[in-house]
Motif scaffolding. Structure first.
Motif, PDB file in Angstrom:
ATOM      1  N   ALA A   1       8.657   5.507  -1.392  1.00  0.00           N
ATOM      2  CA  ALA A   1       7.968   4.543  -1.394  1.00  0.00           C
ATOM      3  C   ALA A   1       8.585   2.803  -1.034  1.00  0.00           C
ATOM      4  CB  ALA A   1       6.523   4.856  -2.224  1.00  0.00           C
ATOM      5  N   LEU A   2       9.357   3.527  -1.700  1.00  0.00           N
ATOM      6  CA  LEU A   2       9.959   2.163  -2.744  1.00  0.00           C
ATOM      7  C   LEU A   2      10.698   1.690  -1.661  1.00  0.00           C
ATOM      8  CD1 LEU A   2      10.498  -0.154  -4.955  1.00  0.00           C
ATOM      9  CD2 LEU A   2      12.554   1.667  -5.468  1.00  0.00           C
ATOM     10  N   PHE A   3      11.458   2.548  -0.520  1.00  0.00           N
ATOM     11  CA  PHE A   3      12.833   2.617   0.563  1.00  0.00           C
ATOM     12  C   PHE A   3      11.699   1.680   1.548  1.00  0.00           C
ATOM     13  CE2 PHE A   3      15.923   4.636  -1.565  1.00  0.00           C
ATOM     14  CZ  PHE A   3      16.779   3.999  -2.046  1.00  0.00           C
ATOM     15  N   LEU A   4      10.476   2.768   2.177  1.00  0.00           N
ATOM     16  CA  LEU A   4       9.657   2.222   3.304  1.00  0.00           C
ATOM     17  C   LEU A   4       8.615   1.231   2.473  1.00  0.00           C
ATOM     18  CD1 LEU A   4       8.911   4.218   5.470  1.00  0.00           C
ATOM     19  CD2 LEU A   4       6.915   4.559   4.395  1.00  0.00           C
ATOM     20  N   GLY A   5       8.697   0.609   1.392  1.00  0.00           N
ATOM     21  CA  GLY A   5       7.425  -0.598   1.236  1.00  0.00           C
ATOM     22  C   GLY A   5       8.574  -2.040   1.123  1.00  0.00           C
ATOM     23  N   GLY A   6       9.679  -1.473   0.557  1.00  0.00           N
ATOM     24  CA  GLY A   6      10.415  -2.754   0.949  1.00  0.00           C
ATOM     25  C   GLY A   6      11.316  -2.828   2.028  1.00  0.00           C
ATOM     26  N   LEU A   7      11.820  -1.777   2.852  1.00  0.00           N
ATOM     27  CA  LEU A   7      11.832  -1.796   4.420  1.00  0.00           C
ATOM     28  C   LEU A   7      10.488  -3.321   4.883  1.00  0.00           C
ATOM     29  CD1 LEU A   7      13.830  -1.667   6.403  1.00  0.00           C
ATOM     30  CD2 LEU A   7      12.750   0.534   7.387  1.00  0.00           C
ATOM     31  N   THR A   8       9.672  -2.335   4.471  1.00  0.00           N
ATOM     32  CA  THR A   8       7.976  -3.383   5.611  1.00  0.00           C
ATOM     33  C   THR A   8       8.507  -4.221   5.314  1.00  0.00           C
ATOM     34  OG1 THR A   8       7.710  -0.639   5.751  1.00  0.00           O
ATOM     35  CG2 THR A   8       5.853  -2.667   6.209  1.00  0.00           C
TER      36      THR A   8
ATOM     37  N   VAL B   1      15.135  -7.982   2.944  1.00  0.00           N
ATOM     38  CA  VAL B   1      14.676  -5.963   2.435  1.00  0.00           C
ATOM     39  C   VAL B   1      15.102  -5.907   1.722  1.00  0.00           C
ATOM     40  CG1 VAL B   1      15.404  -3.733   3.288  1.00  0.00           C
ATOM     41  CG2 VAL B   1      15.320  -5.696   4.732  1.00  0.00           C
ATOM     42  N   VAL B   2      16.280  -6.615   1.005  1.00  0.00           N
ATOM     43  CA  VAL B   2      16.619  -6.674  -0.454  1.00  0.00           C
ATOM     44  C   VAL B   2      15.687  -6.919  -1.605  1.00  0.00           C
ATOM     45  CG1 VAL B   2      18.967  -7.131  -2.094  1.00  0.00           C
ATOM     46  CG2 VAL B   2      19.168  -5.990   0.125  1.00  0.00           C
ATOM     47  N   ALA B   3      15.692  -8.180  -1.568  1.00  0.00           N
ATOM     48  CA  ALA B   3      15.252  -8.658  -2.017  1.00  0.00           C
ATOM     49  C   ALA B   3      13.513  -7.942  -2.647  1.00  0.00           C
ATOM     50  CB  ALA B   3      14.534 -10.254  -1.732  1.00  0.00           C
ATOM     51  N   ALA B   4      12.757  -7.508  -1.123  1.00  0.00           N
ATOM     52  CA  ALA B   4      12.013  -7.119  -0.851  1.00  0.00           C
ATOM     53  C   ALA B   4      11.368  -5.320  -2.055  1.00  0.00           C
ATOM     54  CB  ALA B   4      10.884  -7.142   0.306  1.00  0.00           C
ATOM     55  N   THR B   5      12.819  -5.578  -1.863  1.00  0.00           N
ATOM     56  CA  THR B   5      12.672  -3.998  -2.262  1.00  0.00           C
ATOM     57  C   THR B   5      12.956  -3.602  -3.591  1.00  0.00           C
ATOM     58  OG1 THR B   5      13.649  -3.439  -0.312  1.00  0.00           O
ATOM     59  CG2 THR B   5      14.569  -1.610  -2.546  1.00  0.00           C
ATOM     60  N   ALA B   6      13.578  -4.839  -4.360  1.00  0.00           N
ATOM     61  CA  ALA B   6      13.873  -4.745  -5.773  1.00  0.00           C
ATOM     62  C   ALA B   6      12.491  -5.778  -6.287  1.00  0.00           C
ATOM     63  CB  ALA B   6      14.950  -6.824  -5.640  1.00  0.00           C
TER      64      ALA B   6
ATOM     65  N   PHE C   1       1.084  -0.770   0.110  1.00  0.00           N
ATOM     66  CA  PHE C   1      -0.395   0.405   0.020  1.00  0.00           C
ATOM     67  C   PHE C   1       1.109   1.288  -0.293  1.00  0.00           C
ATOM     68  CE2 PHE C   1      -3.584  -2.463   0.631  1.00  0.00           C
ATOM     69  CZ  PHE C   1      -5.090  -1.482  -0.222  1.00  0.00           C
ATOM     70  N   ALA C   2       1.951   1.484   0.824  1.00  0.00           N
ATOM     71  CA  ALA C   2       3.256   2.177   0.329  1.00  0.00           C
ATOM     72  C   ALA C   2       3.230   2.883  -0.844  1.00  0.00           C
ATOM     73  CB  ALA C   2       4.028   1.931   1.700  1.00  0.00           C
ATOM     74  N   VAL C   3       3.965   1.650  -1.444  1.00  0.00           N
ATOM     75  CA  VAL C   3       4.243   1.757  -3.539  1.00  0.00           C
ATOM     76  C   VAL C   3       2.820   1.735  -3.686  1.00  0.00           C
ATOM     77  CG1 VAL C   3       4.736   0.595  -4.783  1.00  0.00           C
ATOM     78  CG2 VAL C   3       5.895   0.638  -3.321  1.00  0.00           C
ATOM     79  N   GLY C   4       1.809   1.562  -3.635  1.00  0.00           N
ATOM     80  CA  GLY C   4       0.478   1.960  -4.269  1.00  0.00           C
ATOM     81  C   GLY C   4      -0.153   3.203  -4.131  1.00  0.00           C
ATOM     82  N   TYR C   5       0.121   3.878  -2.847  1.00  0.00           N
ATOM     83  CA  TYR C   5      -0.243   5.380  -2.785  1.00  0.00           C
ATOM     84  C   TYR C   5      -0.001   6.526  -2.786  1.00  0.00           C
ATOM     85  CZ  TYR C   5      -5.042   2.848  -2.331  1.00  0.00           C
ATOM     86  OH  TYR C   5      -6.601   2.403  -2.702  1.00  0.00           O
ATOM     87  N   SER C   6       1.794   6.158  -2.314  1.00  0.00           N
ATOM     88  CA  SER C   6       2.159   7.268  -2.252  1.00  0.00           C
ATOM     89  C   SER C   6       2.798   8.072  -3.035  1.00  0.00           C
ATOM     90  CB  SER C   6       3.869   6.900  -1.359  1.00  0.00           C
ATOM     91  OG  SER C   6       4.786   7.200  -1.428  1.00  0.00           O
TER      92      SER C   6
END
Length: 265
Positions: free
Chosen positions: A110-117, A154-159, A99-104
């Motif tokens: 958004a990418l860093f926040l979404g990837g980290l989360t 975290v790296v995988a999710a961000t990628a 959602f951070a990515v979808g609505y930011s």
């Protein structure tokens, strides 16, 4: 020390778990791409589907891999509430990331926040799932390998989220999901190699359910959900396809109107 075997059933569990991770990632990326092309409740629904697909894929991957986990000198049981909690945590945290990515407004943040989360969601799911393991003995973790497994997550999710934002072609989505599946699997096995078990043989019965009683039926159910959802998403038309079919119908309707006979009184 108990001897740990991560593939007690041979290559079946690592390969099957990798396939589940890839399907979850592919479906999640596809739904995220569809969400970015939609608005309103449609966007929200696509994002929820993406989060549930990624969460389910990761969870199924973890526990299918765990079917091959054995320790010499002790049986293994799973705490049912904690195992279910690990699934809900995976879905909830991945949902927040997606959602951070979808609505930011700001894509980079958004990418860093979404990837980290999302990455922390994957890692917390893994270690909650490990906390559900019951055996005769003490489980210890190598902190360096635990840290490395969280970093990989975290790296995988961000990628993966970057791929969802920047990749549109089906071939590229497939490649991205294969990479994401490999990253999630390597995160899992890095986390598993961090484990050491000091077995203290005991005659008392372990609490919890065996893998086959509980993990296996749940993994089959969630795997079926992934396959069915994948089929639905693959068959449902994209916004572009809907527009194309609508515009194709318009000329047909106008021609039909022109060729209709006039009512002569």
């Amino acid at each position: 020390m108990g001897h740990l075997d991560h593939a007690a059933l041979g290559w079946l569990t690592p390969v099957l778990s990798y396939v589940m991770a890839c399907i979850g990632a592919a479906l999640g990326l596809r739904c995220t791409v569809r969400a970015l092309g939609a608005t309103g409740s449609s966007r929200r629904n696509w994002l929820v589907t993406a989060a549930s697909a990624i969460g389910t894929g990761i969870w199924t991957m973890h526990f299918v891999a765990m079917l091959g986990f054995s320790v010499s000198g002790t049986d293994i049981r799973y705490d049912v509430p904690l195992t279910v909690a690990s699934l809900l945590v995976a879905m909830a945290v991945v949902c927040a990331g997606v959602f951070a990515v979808g609505y930011s407004r700001d894509r980079t943040r958004a990418l860093f926040l979404g990837g980290l989360t999302t990455g922390l969601g994957v890692a917390s799911m893994h270690y909650l799932g490990m906390a559900a393991v019951r055996l005769h003995g003490d489980v210890n973790y190598d902190p360096v390998l635990v840290g490395l497994s969280v970093l990989i997550a975290v790296v995988a999710a961000t990628a993966a989220l970057w791929a969802a934002l920047n990749i549109k072609s089906p071939v590229a989505v497939t490649v991205a999901s294969l990479i994401m599946g490999a990253a999630v699997s390597s995160m899992h096995y890095t986390g598993m190699f961090a484990v050491s078990v000091r077995v203290t043989p005991g005659g008392d019965v372990l609490p919890g359910a065996t893998a086959m009683q509980f993990i296996f039926p749940l993994a089959v159910g969630l795997g079926s959900y992934l396959f069915l959802t994948s089929a639905f998403v693959a068959l449902s038309p994209t916004a572009g396809e809907r527009e194309a079919s609508a515009s194709a119908q318009r000329p047909v309707e106008s021609v039909a109107r022109q060729s209709a006979p006039l009512d002569v009184p």
